[in-house]
Design a protein around this motif. Structure first.
Motif, mmCIF file in Angstrom:
data_model
loop_
_atom_site.group_PDB
_atom_site.id
_atom_site.type_symbol
_atom_site.label_atom_id
_atom_site.label_comp_id
_atom_site.label_asym_id
_atom_site.label_seq_id
_atom_site.Cartn_x
_atom_site.Cartn_y
_atom_site.Cartn_z
ATOM 1 N N ALA A 1 15.485 2.642 -3.736
ATOM 2 C CA ALA A 1 14.323 1.771 -3.513
ATOM 3 C C ALA A 1 13.661 2.127 -2.186
ATOM 4 C CB ALA A 1 14.755 0.305 -3.511
ATOM 5 N N GLY A 2 14.461 2.470 -1.203
ATOM 6 C CA GLY A 2 13.920 2.849 0.097
ATOM 7 C C GLY A 2 13.188 4.176 0.025
ATOM 8 N N LEU B 1 8.128 7.316 -0.131
ATOM 9 C CA LEU B 1 7.416 8.474 -0.653
ATOM 10 C C LEU B 1 6.276 8.146 -1.612
ATOM 11 C CD1 LEU B 1 10.332 11.020 -1.129
ATOM 12 C CD2 LEU B 1 8.818 10.673 0.825
ATOM 13 N N THR B 2 6.178 6.897 -2.070
ATOM 14 C CA THR B 2 5.103 6.561 -2.996
ATOM 15 C C THR B 2 3.891 6.052 -2.239
ATOM 16 O OG1 THR B 2 6.863 5.776 -4.441
ATOM 17 C CG2 THR B 2 4.601 5.348 -5.139
ATOM 18 N N GLY C 1 2.563 0.215 5.100
ATOM 19 C CA GLY C 1 2.580 0.508 3.674
ATOM 20 C C GLY C 1 3.207 1.814 3.234
ATOM 21 N N GLY C 2 4.128 2.365 4.008
ATOM 22 C CA GLY C 2 4.942 3.471 3.499
ATOM 23 C C GLY C 2 4.205 4.779 3.264
ATOM 24 N N PHE D 1 0.642 5.857 4.410
ATOM 25 C CA PHE D 1 0.541 6.030 5.857
ATOM 26 C C PHE D 1 1.104 7.383 6.283
ATOM 27 C CE2 PHE D 1 2.119 5.525 10.209
ATOM 28 C CZ PHE D 1 0.966 5.086 10.846
ATOM 29 N N VAL D 2 2.187 7.784 5.639
ATOM 30 C CA VAL D 2 2.785 9.085 5.975
ATOM 31 C C VAL D 2 1.764 10.206 5.731
ATOM 32 C CG1 VAL D 2 4.592 10.728 5.383
ATOM 33 C CG2 VAL D 2 5.125 8.303 5.522
ATOM 34 N N LEU D 3 1.028 10.106 4.611
ATOM 35 C CA LEU D 3 0.018 11.138 4.313
ATOM 36 C C LEU D 3 -1.096 11.142 5.363
ATOM 37 C CD1 LEU D 3 -0.407 11.049 0.435
ATOM 38 C CD2 LEU D 3 0.694 12.773 1.879
#
Ligand code: TRP
Length: 527
Positions: free
Chosen positions: A238-239, A244-245, A39-40, A43-45
Motif C-alpha cells: 500500500a505504501g 508510485l501512483t 499527494g505522493g 509530487f515525485v514527478l
C-alpha cells in the motif's frame, strides 16, 4: 596562492564529497514528508521535472565558476566581477533609496538593512552574491546542526532501548520533551559541530574527501537494509502504491513551488557550496558528467528514502501526511511495532546522522574557505572560530524551538527592529536561508553566468575535460552517435552547450524568480 591550493585526488573523491553535500536531512527527513503532504507519486514527478529544469543547469554553473576561479564564493565573484556594471549600480542605488524611505517611515530594522545592502551592491557589485552565500552558510548550519543533533540523541535513545512508544501521540509528546530540554538539545548540537569542525579542519583531501569516501557507502548500505526491511513487512505494498501512483488532482501551484524550492535546497545550490567544492577540481575532470552523477545520486537517495519509510508507515496503518514529525514521531512508533525495532531505529537515525554530517561539512567548508583564501587565516583558525560562532547561533535556535519564551531579549530585539516575528528563532533562521538567501543566491548566480560573465567563457571552462560532449548535436549524443559526426561540419543543430546556455540565461532564473516571489507572497498563483 592557487599554486598550493589543495585538490581532490580524482573525480571520484569530488563526486562523493559533492553528493555527500547534496544528500542530507533534506533527502531523508524533508523529502518524504513533503511528498506525503502533497499527494505522493504526482509530487515525485513534479520534483523530478524541477531537478532537470533548474537543478542540473545551476549545478553545472556553480561547479564551473568554482573550477575556473579556484576560489571561495567571495573570491570567485571578486575574480570575475566586471569593473563596472549598470545593472548592479541601478539595483544597489534603488535598494539604498528604498532604505532611506523606510527610515523616513521609522522602519528602522528594514531601513538600515536595505540601506546597507544597497550601498554594498553599489560598491562591490556581484561580490555581494558571494557574501550572501557566506551568510547562508552560517545560518543554515546553525539550525541544520540542531536537527542533526536530534538524530544523535535519537540514535542514542534507540540504542538504550528508550524508543518504546505505543502510539504516535505518546511519541510526539516524548519528542517535544526531548527538544525542549535545552541541556540535551545543546549537547547534541555541540557534538555535531565538533564532528564537522574535526573533519573540515583536516583539509580537503585528508578530511572531507576521506570521510566522504567512508560515509557515503555506509549510507547506501544502511538505506538498502532499511528498504528491504520495509518492503518485506506484510501490507507494505500500500505504501509503494501511494508512493508510485501519480494523482495529479492533489497537485497545486503551491506544491510545484515547494518542489522547486526543495530541489534547490536538496542539491545544495544557491550559496556557493558546490562552487567551493568545484574550486578544488583540476582541469582534467569532466564537469558535465560530474554534475549529472551528483544530481542523479541525490535524487536516487531521496527516492530511496521514501521507499524506506512509506511501506513501513502504511504497513502499520499510519497516515503519511503528518508533516515534519514523520521521522521523529511516526517512525519510532512504527519501529516499536516490528521485531528488533531498536536495531532498525538505531540504524535509521545513524543513517540520518551520516547524511547530515557530509552536508554539514560542506556548509562549514564554504565559510572556512573564505577565511583561508581571503583573510589568509590558517585552516585551523578558519574552521574553529566560525565553528564556535555557528555553535552559539545554533544554541539560540535549539533553545528557541523548545521554548521561545526562554529568550525574551532576542525576541524583543527582533520585534523592535523588524516589527514582528513569525515562529521561533529556529524558524527565523530557516526562513531567512531557505526562502530568501538560497533563491536569491541561485537567481543571481544564474543571471551572472548567463548575462555578465557570459555563456561563452563559462562553456570554454566546461570544454576542458568535456569537449567531446559539449558541441555534438544533441540528437547524435542521445542516439549514441557522438563520434559519428564530422566536427568541422557546419551544423545549426542543438548541442549540449547551446541547450545549457538557454537554460542558464532564461529558464532557470525565471523559474527561481517566480518561486521566490510566490514564497514571499508578492505573487499569487492559485492555491
Ligand atoms: N543539501 C543538503 C540537504 O539536502 C543541505 C545542504 C548542505 C545545503 N549544503 C547546503 C543546502 C548548501 C543549501 C546550500 O540536506
Amino acid at each position: 596562492m592557487s599554486a598550493e591550493r589543495e585538490h581532490w585526488s580524482g573525480s571520484l573523491g569530488f563526486i562523493l564529497a559533492a553528493a555527500g553535500s547534496a544528500i542530507g536531512l533534506g533527502n531523508i527527513w524533508k523529502f518524504p514528508y513533503i511528498t506525503g503532504e502533497n499527494g505522493g507519486g504526482a509530487f515525485v514527478l513534479v520534483y523530478l521535472a524541477c531537478i532537470l529544469v533548474i537543478g542540473l543547469p545551476v549545478m553545472l554553473c556553480e561547479i564551473t565558476i568554482g573550477r575556473r576561479t579556484q576560489r571561495n564564493p567571495v573570491g570567485a565573484f571578486n575574480a570575475l566581477n566586471p569593473a563596472s556594471c549598470a545593472v548592479a549600480h541601478a539595483l544597489g542605488g534603488g535598494i539604498a533609496l528604498t532604505g532611506l524611505f523606510l527610515l523616513a517611515f521609522r522602519q528602522w530594522g528594514w531601513g538600515v538593512l536595505a540601506l546597507g545592502a544597497g550601498a554594498a551592491i553599489f560598491r562591490r557589485r556581484w561580490v555581494v552574491v558571494g557574501f550572501l552565500g557566506l551568510l547562508a552558510g552560517f545560518t543554515i548550519l546553525s539550525f541544520y546542526s540542531v536537527v542533526a543533533g536530534w538524530t544523535i540523541g535519537y540514535a542514542w535513545k534507540a540504542l538504550a532501548g528508550q524508543l518504546h512508544f505505543a502510539d504516535v501521540p505518546t511519541a510526539a509528546a516524548a519528542f517535544s520533551r526531548f527538544v525542549a530540554h535545552p541541556g540535551w538539545a545543546i549537547a547534541c548540537h555541540l557534538a555535531f559541530m565538533l564532528l564537522c569542525c574535526a573533519i573540515v579542519g583536516r583539509g580537503v583531501r585528508r578530511g572531507i574527501e576521506r570521510w566522504s569516501k567512508i560515509l557515503m557507502p555506509v549510507l547506501f548500505l544502511i538505506l538498502l537494509v532499511l528498504i528491504l526491511r520495509g518492503l518485506t513487512l506484510p501490507g507494505a505494498m500500500a505504501g509503494v502504491q501511494f508512493y508510485l501512483t501519480p494523482d495529479f488532482g492533489k497537485i497545486s501551484a503551491g506544491s510545484v513551488l515547494i518542489a522547486l524550492g526543495h530541489a534547490f535546497f536538496s542539491l545544495s545550490l544557491g550559496m556557493g557550496a558546490m562552487l567551493t567544492y568545484g574550486s578544488y577540481l583540476d582541469k582534467r575532470q569532466n564537469l558535465l558528467s560530474a554534475a549529472l552523477v551528483i544530481v542523479v545520486l541525490d535524487t536516487l537517495v531521496a527516492l530511496m528514502a521514501g521507499l524506506a519509510i512509506f511501506p513501513a508507515v502504511f504497513a502499520k496503518g499510519f497516515s503519511p501526511a503528518v508533516g515534519p514529525g514523520l521521522v521523529f514521531q511516526v517512525l519510532p512508533t512504527v519501529f516499536n511495532l516490528i521485531p528488533l525495532g531498536g536495531v532498525w531505529g538505531f540504524l535509521f537515525f545513524v543513517l540520518l546522522l551520516v547524511a547530515a554530517l557530509t552536508s554539514g561539512i560542506s556548509l562549514l567548508e564554504v565559510v572556512a574557505a573564505y577565511f583561508v583564501d581571503e583573510r589568509g587565516w590558517s585552516r585551523r583558525r578558519a574552521v574553529w572560530l566560525p565553528g564556535a560562532a555557528i555553535f552559539l547561533l545554533g544554541a539560540l535556535c535549539a533553545i528557541s524551538v523548545g521554548d521561545w519564551d526562554r529568550l525574551p531579549w532576542l525576541r524583543a530585539a527582533i520585534v523592535a527592529a523588524f516589527g514582528a516575528v513569525k515562529g521561533s528563532f529556529f524558524d527565523v533562521m530557516d526562513n531567512l536561508a531557505s526562502n530568501w538567501l538560497l533563491p536569491l543566491g541561485g537567481f543571481f548566480i544564474a543571471l551572472f553566468t548567463g548575462w555578465i560573465w557570459g555563456v561563452k567563457p563559462a562553456m570554454d571552462e566546461i570544454r576542458q575535460g568535456a569537449a567531446e560532449y559539449t558541441d555534438v548535436p544533441l540528437v547524435s549524443l542521445l542516439a549514441g552517435l557522438k563520434d559519428d559526426h564530422d566536427p568541422h561540419a557546419h551544423h545549426p543543430a542543438m548541442t549540449l552547450a547551446a541547450l545549457w546556455g538557454i537554460f542558464i540565461r532564461f529558464i532557470s532564473p525565471v523559474a527561481v524568480l517566480v518561486a521566490f516571489l510566490h514564497t514571499i507572497g508578492w505573487l499569487k498563483l492559485g492555491r
